[in-house]
Design an enzyme around this catalytic site. Sequence first.
Site, mmCIF file in Angstrom:
data_model
loop_
_atom_site.group_PDB
_atom_site.id
_atom_site.type_symbol
_atom_site.label_atom_id
_atom_site.label_comp_id
_atom_site.label_asym_id
_atom_site.label_seq_id
_atom_site.Cartn_x
_atom_site.Cartn_y
_atom_site.Cartn_z
ATOM 1 N N GLY A 9 0.830 -0.800 0.037
ATOM 2 C CA GLY A 9 0.034 -0.445 0.369
ATOM 3 C C GLY A 9 1.036 1.063 -0.472
ATOM 4 O O GLY A 9 2.284 1.326 0.985
ATOM 5 N N GLN B 271 -0.618 7.324 1.582
ATOM 6 C CA GLN B 271 -0.534 8.178 2.564
ATOM 7 C C GLN B 271 -0.129 7.693 3.344
ATOM 8 O O GLN B 271 0.866 8.216 3.612
ATOM 9 C CB GLN B 271 -1.679 8.745 3.461
ATOM 10 C CG GLN B 271 -2.976 9.325 2.410
ATOM 11 C CD GLN B 271 -2.036 10.693 1.459
ATOM 12 O OE1 GLN B 271 -1.362 11.183 1.609
ATOM 13 N NE2 GLN B 271 -2.888 12.248 2.201
ATOM 14 N N ASN C 234 -8.109 -0.985 8.189
ATOM 15 C CA ASN C 234 -8.986 -0.748 8.879
ATOM 16 C C ASN C 234 -10.341 -1.869 7.985
ATOM 17 O O ASN C 234 -10.002 -1.719 6.994
ATOM 18 C CB ASN C 234 -9.635 0.798 9.290
ATOM 19 C CG ASN C 234 -9.133 0.902 10.165
ATOM 20 O OD1 ASN C 234 -8.522 0.533 11.036
ATOM 21 N ND2 ASN C 234 -8.655 2.177 10.107
ATOM 22 N N HIS D 200 -10.261 -1.029 17.518
ATOM 23 C CA HIS D 200 -10.024 -0.527 17.175
ATOM 24 C C HIS D 200 -11.065 -0.059 16.378
ATOM 25 O O HIS D 200 -11.139 0.438 15.654
ATOM 26 C CB HIS D 200 -8.526 -0.245 16.543
ATOM 27 C CG HIS D 200 -8.590 0.678 15.763
ATOM 28 N ND1 HIS D 200 -7.928 1.785 16.578
ATOM 29 C CD2 HIS D 200 -8.303 1.225 14.751
ATOM 30 C CE1 HIS D 200 -7.566 2.760 15.732
ATOM 31 N NE2 HIS D 200 -7.033 2.685 14.743
#
Length: 321
Positions: free
Chosen positions: A10, A13, A121, A176
């Site tokens: 990935g 950002q 996530n 989380h």
Amino acid sequence: MARKKIALIGGGQIGGVLAQLISLKELGDVILFDIVEDLPQGKTLDIAEASRIDGFDVSVKGTNSYKDIEGSDIVIITAGLPRKPGMSRDDLLVTNAKIMQQVAEGVKEFASNAFVIVISNPLDAMVTLFQKVSGIPHHKVMGQAGVLDSSRFSTFIAWELGVSVKDINAMVLGGHGDTMVPLVRYANVNGMPVMELLERKYGDAEKAKEVMKAMVDRTKMAGGEVVKLLKTGSAFYSPASAAVQMTEAILKDEKRVLPTCAFVKDQYGADGVYLGVPAVLGADGVEKVLEISLDEEETAALNNSINAVTTLVADMERLGF
Ligand code: APR
């Protein structure tokens, strides 16, 4: 000694900041993978061209081929969509589960000996899925959430008390998500309980509780607060810093005690689930989960969090993942 190799899956950002931080700290050679053509090559070229200025001697390269992650010591995964304003982390489940399946296949084929830190996530579900598909042993597969959630909590406490954040020790356990459990009773400033310092500051126990509750609530919603401000994505500097701290603990066999999304068996009332717990991170990955006593309220909050994680994982399995 050969340099370590760190693969970042990935190149968005968080991936970009990870590549830069790891280079600056010279933790190892970096390989940045993304499915978007040229993106990881462009980011890593940009970072490498600062090597003379920042003075680092590691190789930083981009790729669109899983073959290039071969032999990695650590793999950090941020592949997947981030949240948009109004979304919960759980809203990302289906999209990111599909991506995580592909990533797990790629890592299984080319870097099955690596330690793996997942950041994508919804975190607890994504770590569970990655481990299941890749078959990499539980102690080598973990998630980053608690280091960041705890850093957020510590930052708010430092601001409130007007003291250095370096002297704050505060930990957040559990999943989380909105059910995470900031451990108020154990939060301290160089050993001094935060609650006592708040009571002395305000001269009023009720007011101190109110102020603490506001910090706990802000911690739970801290990711969403950033999303709301950024509008086009979610936090990326702080999650990258958090994963780098975990990476360093493993590569340097530091035995750091860090809140980690780790596989928990017969501890904290959980059995066979990935959950945020205090873990010793060293050369063997998650070497141990440390258990501390929780009072009734903390236990209830953690059970609630375990239920939320278990339900999300069950939903994911029902959807065929
Ligand atoms: N394989 C590899 N990379 C992929 C795949 C895939 N199948 N699908 C998407 N990606 C890449 C995208 O091309 C993008 O560059 O994942 C990257 C994600 O980057 P960003 O969209 O910038 O998201 P980022 O802010 O880095 O967050 C990544 O971490 O904190 C979590 O909720 C956040 O799930 C999100 C993840």
